[in-house]
Design an enzyme around this catalytic site. Structure first.
Site, short mmCIF file in Angstrom:
data_model
loop_
_atom_site.label_atom_id
_atom_site.label_comp_id
_atom_site.label_asym_id
_atom_site.label_seq_id
_atom_site.Cartn_x
_atom_site.Cartn_y
_atom_site.Cartn_z
N HIS A 239 -6.56 2.61 1.34
CA HIS A 239 -5.31 3.80 1.81
C HIS A 239 -5.61 4.66 3.58
O HIS A 239 -5.04 4.47 4.34
CB HIS A 239 -5.15 4.68 0.69
CG HIS A 239 -4.53 4.37 -0.18
ND1 HIS A 239 -3.29 3.46 -0.28
CD2 HIS A 239 -4.69 4.72 -1.30
CE1 HIS A 239 -3.14 2.96 -1.90
NE2 HIS A 239 -3.84 4.21 -2.51
N ASP B 99 1.01 -0.96 0.28
CA ASP B 99 0.21 0.32 -0.08
C ASP B 99 0.60 1.15 -0.46
O ASP B 99 1.12 1.39 0.94
CB ASP B 99 -0.59 -0.26 1.31
CG ASP B 99 -1.77 0.68 1.41
OD1 ASP B 99 -1.47 2.29 0.58
OD2 ASP B 99 -2.75 1.19 1.75
N HIS B 100 0.98 2.11 -1.45
CA HIS B 100 2.18 2.85 -1.11
C HIS B 100 1.94 4.16 0.02
O HIS B 100 3.37 4.72 0.15
CB HIS B 100 2.21 3.01 -2.72
CG HIS B 100 0.98 4.18 -3.23
ND1 HIS B 100 0.20 3.24 -3.68
CD2 HIS B 100 1.57 5.64 -3.24
CE1 HIS B 100 -0.63 4.57 -4.51
NE2 HIS B 100 0.23 5.97 -3.82
#
Ligand code: NAP
Length: 481
Positions: A235, A172-173
């Protein structure tokens, strides 16, 4: 301030989907920057894999075009020297032996699945069947991790059939962003905040991830997913976890992820009247850039905006609502967490001084930093009037060039894969719990046949989202660029 670079040992990294958009825009430029910073040794091997029949030279040319043109040519050549290409179709059996020949049995070997999600399980199977998986293997899986709980479970099972959880890195960047990690540093590295970090002092928390872009370029994927799956389930949920979690005993991958998981499990189901869905309208007069026109579905009911109110039912947060909102084509690109503290219990300056609440704003992008709104006396004679002023810390200003040298999320996350640090990656049970919370919300919309509210492109979203706050006597903090 110059950040310290600790070189990693030589490694082999295979990028499945090495010719794709993500590889070209994010993964390879991130590797190049780490190479230039001296973190990746010249002996490292980076192997692109896709179906296209390219030679090493073709692939290097393709990568060279994606790298920063201002870079030193000798650096680019040295980096490209680490790069190879092997054509493989994930559905076929040929090419795997050749790929295996490039890999060293003594090195960490990471396989980055930068391909469509339906290929993840098959790739895991083939790595195993063709003898490419060993104890030093790590696999990196891009989002989306499943479409719902059932598909996420199936994917977890497909990966678990051949790899231990300690070998699986779900990206999950958002978790790789410097400020997101700073959330933990601010909370657990300062005595100042933690005693106030609970329902006794915090009135509510707002988490906003606003984008100005629409869905162009990702139409089919997005219309199948929508904002709830694309942003909230991963996110925003991760940000909520970092804000709400208890202090882990140590900064260790499983200790951190255990605490995050407890937050997701403590989330109450969301009431239908605590959610607002929206869909953006056209900005241009030709009406061609509205959501429905862009995805080519005049009756699409997929949301490009979600605002919701939720509760973390535990000792620390009982009674403090969390408001989450995210949307496309909004007025500004801004990701920010606002911790809104309660008013002082008694207004000693009288009603004319007004009531004021401290707000701690943690800006994730752009202009990463922290602002604390504090109340002071308005300068000058004429009585005790109060005003709110910001104590503002922009990381770029405070840290100077060090803020940029820290690198982007992909640089940090890929280096963590090589170092074997899973702290910033989602564990299988976290993903499962997140879908378990999101699925009933989406099922409810479908059962009720709900249609998202239209909102103007470039606005702050549908008016009903303001109403969600107003009903509680609160208001959203502004979305500022
Ligand atoms: P893309 O541009 O469509 O690239 C797909 C890559 O997969 C290409 O290199 C393609 O090359 C290769 N490929 C397709 N079928 C294959 C097969 N059967 N065997 C081997 N290789 C195959 O997709 P992308 O945008 O890079 O996205 C990749 C993954 O990252 C997806 O899961 C996506 O959801 C995720 N993601 C992307 C972004 C982004 O910004 N792009 C952001 C977050 C997550 P050939 O056609 O030559 O085989």
């Amino acid at each position: 301030m110059v950040s310290r670079v600790i070189p990693v040992d030589p490694f082999d990294l295979v990028i499945f989907g090495g010719t794709g958009d993500l590889a070209k825009r994010k993964i390879l430029p991130a590797l190049f920057r780490r190479f230039c910073a001296g973190q990746i040794p010249r002996e490292a091997r980076i192997i692109g894999v896709a179906r296209s029949e390219l030679t090493d030279a073709d692939y290097r040319d393709l990568i060279a075009k994606t790298l920063d043109g201002t870079s030193d040519k000798s650096q680019i050549d040295a980096f490209l020297n680490c790069v190879r290409y092997v054509p493989i179709d994930a559905h076929r059996t040929d090419g795997w032996a050749r790929l295996n020949d490039f890999l060293s049995p003594e090195r960490v070997r990471a396989f980055y699945f930068s391909v469509a999600p339906h290929l993840f399980g098959e790739l895991a199977q083939r790595l195993h069947d063709h003898g490419l998986a060993n104890d030093l293997t790590r696999i990196v899986v891009e989002k989306p991790f499943g479409h719902d709980l059932e598909s996420a479970n199936a994917l977890n099972a497909a990966l678990a059939a051949h790899f231990d959880e300690s070998q699986i890195y779900r990206i999950d960047h958002y978790l790789g962003k410097e400020t997101v990690q700073n959330l933990m540093a601010v909370r657990f590295g300062n005595m100042l905040f933690e005693p106030l970090w609970n329902s006794q002092y915090v009135d509510h928390i707002q988490i906003t991830v606003a984008e100005t872009i629409g869905v162009a370029g990702r139409e089919a994927y997005y219309d199948y997913a929508g904002a709830m799956r694309d942003m909230v389930q991963n996110h925003l949920m991760q940000l909520l976890c970092l804000i709400a979690m208890e202090p882990p005993a140590k900064f260790d991958p499983d200790a951190v992820r255990d605490e995050k998981l407890k937050v997701i499990r403590a989330l109450d189901p969301v009431e239908p009247y605590h959610i607002v869905r929206g869909q953006y309208e056209a900005a241009n007069e030709d009406m061609q850039d509205g959501y429905r026109a862009q995805v080519g579905k005049p009756r699409s009911t997929t949301e490009s905006y979600v605002a919701l109110k939720c509760h973390v039912s535990n000792w620390r947060w009982a009674g403090t609502p969390f408001y989450l909102r995210t949307g496309k084509r909004l007025v500004a690109r801004s990701s920010v967490i606002n911790v809104v503290f309660k008013n002082t219990p008694h207004a000693i300056f009288g009603p004319e001084a007004g009531r004021h609440a401290n707000v701690l704003s943690i800006r994730l992008q752009p202009d990463e930093g922290i602002t604390l709104k504090v109340t002071i006396k308005e300068p000058g004679p004429g009585g005790m009037r109060l005003i709110d002023v910001p104590l503002d810390m922009s990381f770029a200003e405070a840290l100077g060039s060090g803020a940029n040298e820290a690198g982007d999320a992909y640089e940090r996350l890929i280096m963590d894969v090589i170092r074997g640090n899973q702290t910033l990656f989602m564990r299988g049970d976290e993903v499962k719990a997140a879908w378990g919370w999101t699925d009933p919300v989406i099922a409810g919309w479908q059962a009720r046949g709900e249609v998202p509210k239209p909102y103007a492109s470039g606005s702050i979203g549908p008016g009903d989202a303001d109403e969600l706050m107003r009903r509680d006597g609160r208001r959203w903090q502004g979305i500022k660029p």
